[in-house]
Scaffold this motif. Structure first.
Motif, mmCIF file in Angstrom:
data_model
loop_
_atom_site.group_PDB
_atom_site.id
_atom_site.type_symbol
_atom_site.label_atom_id
_atom_site.label_comp_id
_atom_site.label_asym_id
_atom_site.label_seq_id
_atom_site.Cartn_x
_atom_site.Cartn_y
_atom_site.Cartn_z
ATOM 1 N N GLU A 173 28.890 49.925 35.676
ATOM 2 C CA GLU A 173 29.810 49.774 36.801
ATOM 3 C C GLU A 173 31.112 50.524 36.510
ATOM 4 O OE1 GLU A 173 29.276 48.218 39.627
ATOM 5 O OE2 GLU A 173 27.332 47.315 39.166
ATOM 6 N N TYR A 195 37.518 43.030 37.789
ATOM 7 C CA TYR A 195 38.317 43.921 36.943
ATOM 8 C C TYR A 195 39.758 43.428 36.819
ATOM 9 C CZ TYR A 195 41.128 47.916 35.581
ATOM 10 O OH TYR A 195 42.039 48.728 34.956
ATOM 11 N N GLN A 196 40.336 42.992 37.930
ATOM 12 C CA GLN A 196 41.726 42.525 37.894
ATOM 13 C C GLN A 196 41.880 41.323 36.969
ATOM 14 O OE1 GLN A 196 42.832 41.812 41.962
ATOM 15 N NE2 GLN A 196 42.639 43.954 42.553
ATOM 16 N N ASP A 249 33.943 49.840 37.674
ATOM 17 C CA ASP A 249 35.116 48.951 37.665
ATOM 18 C C ASP A 249 35.414 48.403 36.274
ATOM 19 O OD1 ASP A 249 35.748 49.018 40.484
ATOM 20 O OD2 ASP A 249 33.873 47.940 40.782
ATOM 21 N N GLY A 288 35.427 44.426 41.836
ATOM 22 C CA GLY A 288 36.837 44.805 41.940
ATOM 23 C C GLY A 288 37.767 43.683 41.528
#
Length: 714
Positions: free
Chosen positions: A367, A309-310, A369, A306
């Motif tokens: 994935e 991804y950012q 994400d 998570g």
């Protein structure tokens, strides 16, 4: 006075002000709220790397222990002013191993602080402080403390022998045990960090980090120390040699697993920055090392998809903005010249960043994400390949095509790569025999641009055609089990036949005909299966029509692609002139800490090897470790440039082919680049020679004049 004490006094003054003059306090609260929001916990005090005042208060107890349990200390202390000897260290170690004597632990930690701060300038009174005279004592203290102190601290705090969770330590901080022994933990971690900044030997740093890794859970109690450790270990990961990058990565991964969001963001940003800094220059010797650093970064993303991804979204967006600024530049909306904007895109940093994110998305294509980032990354890579469609930048275009093929294979998405490849076959040089001779061997992996004089050589033309065939085969082999392969391969087949007709080089015709035969055989392979089944194009079952054959890899193009991969590997091995370095095979790690990672207790031999020199902190010179690393990098870079002068891309300046009028505004830059660059030393060496030649010319003229005068007189 330390920063912590000053901060506490300031807090006390604010409290007294609130009690004595509440009206003025309210006035400050309304008009200068930042002054009142001061918090002494936020002070990042450098004194945290030293022993706290609690340790200093216990010096008397430590001295009493030394006098009682070590008879030689009473005599040696008077004669040598508290000099630490080998007998003293052996006595402390024996007492700790036999009965875990707390006095011996405190005495040893005091000696450890002295060893870590050896050579530091301090204005305190050194009369009551211990000192070290020899490197053998220093090595003995460092080896024992780094090897045994983690188990000693865990025993005193009643923690498990290994591992631990952040929540467990935070709960322990409110107990009496922590209040009694936290100063030992802080002293151990702080002084270890201090000596890490002084070390220069790679083996010594690796051993120290490997032992501190077991105690990393204690950093949950000291956020300021945690940030400093992250910064130092990131530096070692990016600039270290040997096994140090691997040890640093394992240390960082443990911190991310244990502390989560407290250090994940700093680790992601720091590793990305260190990776970019290593990509400033690119040679054959750095190829595998940069690949290793990229694999390390990809492995760390696994810890928190998570958060990954950012960060990936932000960094990929930055690449898109750089590319957009280059493609949409006009004289009005940009202060930078096209040359400066162009270098940002067609440079090693930008291309290696694309390679990094391609590897990350391919590794985590399953994935949920990171998979959505495949589309914007594909758009950026495609636009980069088309930015300057000239023959001189074919190496860069092929690099982009390889990345697109990898993304398509990992995500199962069709990307029209064949158009980029077939455009490369349209240049004039590939349709006529080479006029520039055989030329030097060309390695497209270590260059972004080839010289204009190399375009007409046989080596470049062969490398170009073979690379196009290999990548086109890879692209078509990915869809060689599709029911629509006949339609998909129709346009490439037509253009390949046109190339066979137009080119005058027989070996190119032979290679192209071989590829065309494989494509036709694959069309028969898929059409035979398609004709035997009644299926519509929009039927979902069409995607799994040749699933069994795909598992076996029995299509003609798949088998041909395997042969071409082996041929390409042999060609690359013959071109590569050096072998490197750490990380080609040790750069893939599991998602969890394995048992093998914890079986590092048998490191005494390694520790003895690391701490067997005569090195002492502060004894080298006044030059800092960072400056020494910079000097080593400069020396290494100059050696690499001398050895691989042809592989280094010094300055990327936009070039164009003779037939492209659209790039005429940059032709002047290309012409200037063709001129040989003369260094200052060469100018200095040439000036005296030029002066001598001028003098010789003057002497000749004067002699000829004198001879003419004599002839006139006669």
């Amino acid at each position: 006075m330390s920063k912590k004490k000053i901060a506490k006094e300031h807090m006390q003054q604010l409290q007294r002000l609130q009690e004595k003059d509440p009206e003025f306090y309210e006035f400050l609260k309304e008009h200068d709220k930042e002054l009142l929001d001061f918090n002494d916990e936020d002070v990042d005090d450098e004194a945290e790397t030293d022993v706290d005042s609690e340790d200093i208060e216990e010096d008397a107890e430590t001295d009493e222990y030394l006098m009682k349990h070590v008879p030689s200390v009473a005599v040696e202390a008077k004669s040598s002013k508290n000099v630490i000897t080998t007998a003293m260290v052996d006595s402390w170690c024996k007492s700790i191993q036999e009965n875990t004597s707390l006095g011996a632990v405190r005495a040893l930690m005091k000696a450890y602080r002295t060893a870590c701060h050896y050579g530091d300038d301090s204005g305190d009174d050194n009369a009551n402080q211990l000192s070290i005279m020899s490197s053998s004592v220093f090595n003995k203290i460092m080896l024992f403390v780094l090897s045994e102190m983690d188990g000693i601290l865990r025993g005193l705090l009643k923690l498990p022998p290994s591992g631990g969770k952040k929540e467990t330590l935070l709960d322990l901080m409110s107990t009496r045990l922590w209040k009694n022994y936290n100063h030992l933990v802080k002293s151990y971690l702080g002084n270890s960090l201090h000596v890490l900044n002084q070390m220069t030997d790679t083996k010594m740093i690796s051993f120290t980090l490997r032992r501190l890794r077991y105690s990393s859970i204690f950093l949950a109690a000291y956020p300021a120390l945690l940030r400093k450790y992250v910064k130092v270990v990131l530096h070692f990961w990016g600039s270290g040699g040997g096994a140090l990058p691997v040890v640093s990565l394992l240390f960082l991964r443990d911190l991310c697993l244990q502390f989560g969001s407290d250090c994940i963001d700093d680790c992601f940003k720091g590793m990305y920055k260190a990776y970019v800094l290593n990509c400033q220059s690119f040679t054959a010797t750095k190829l595998q090392h940069i690949q290793f650093l990229g694999n390390c970064f990809t492995e760390l993303l696994r810890v928190d998809p998570g958060a990954a991804y950012q960060h990936a979204f932000i960094f990929i967006r930055q690449l898109a903005m750089i590319l957009r600024e280059t493609t949409t530049r006009t004289k009005k909306n940009s202060k930078l010249s096209f040359k400066e904007l162009f270098r940002k895109v067609y440079g090693w940093k930008f291309m290696n960043c694309l390679e990094l994110w391609t590897g990350a998305i391919c590794a985590y294509s399953s994935e949920a994400d990171l998979k959505p980032l495949a589309y914007p990354l594909t758009q950026i890579i495609t636009a980069t390949a088309r930015l300057v469609p000239t023959a001189q930048y074919f190496p860069l275009r092929l690099w982009c095509i390889k990345m697109l093929n990898r993304i398509a294979a990992s995500t199962g998405t069709f990307i029209p790569v064949s158009l980029l490849l077939l455009e490369m076959l349209e240049i004039k040089e590939l349709h006529r025999p080479p006029t520039g001779g055989v030329g030097e061997a060309v390695d497209f992996r270590t260059m972004l641009r080839v010289k204009k004089s190399a375009l007409k050589t046989r080596a470049f033309q062969e490398m170009c055609v073979f690379s196009v065939i290999e990548e086109l085969t890879e692209h078509l082999a990915q869809w060689s089990y599709s029911a629509a392969f006949f339609e998909l391969s129709f346009v490439p087949t037509v253009q390949l036949r046109e190339f066979c007709k137009s080119t005058k080089v027989e070996r190119f015709r032979r290679e192209m005909r071989q590829l065309i035969r494989q494509i036709e055989a694959n069309c028969e392979f898929t059409n035979k299966k398609r004709m035997s089944v009644a299926i519509l194009p929009n039927d979902p079952g069409a995607a799994s029509l040749l699933e069994d054959e795909k598992m076996k890899g029995s299509s003609p193009l798949s088998q041909y692609a395997t042969v071409l991969r082996e041929r390409a590997q042999q060609r690359n091995d013959s071109v590569t002139q050096s072998s490197v370095i750490v990380g080609e095979r040790t750069s893939i790690f599991g998602s969890k800490i394995t048992d093998d990672d914890e079986q590092d207790d048998s490191v005494n031999e390694e520790g003895v090897t690391a701490f067997n020199s005569g090195w002492l902190p502060g004894s080298d010179s006044t030059i800092s470790h960072a400056e020494k690393v910079k000097e080593k990098k400069k020396r290494k870079r100059s050696q690499e440039e001398a050895a691989f002068d042809e592989d280094v891309v010094e300055e990327l300046i936009l070039s164009s082919d003779e037939d492209e009028d659209s790039m005429s505004d940059v032709q002047e830059l290309e012409d200037t680049e063709e001129k040989p660059v003369i260094s200052k030393r060469q100018k200095m060496n040439q000036q005296p020679l030029a002066g001598l030649s001028n003098l010789s010319k003057k002497k000749r003229k004067s002699k000829s004049k004198k001879a003419n005068k004599k002839k006139g007189k006669n």
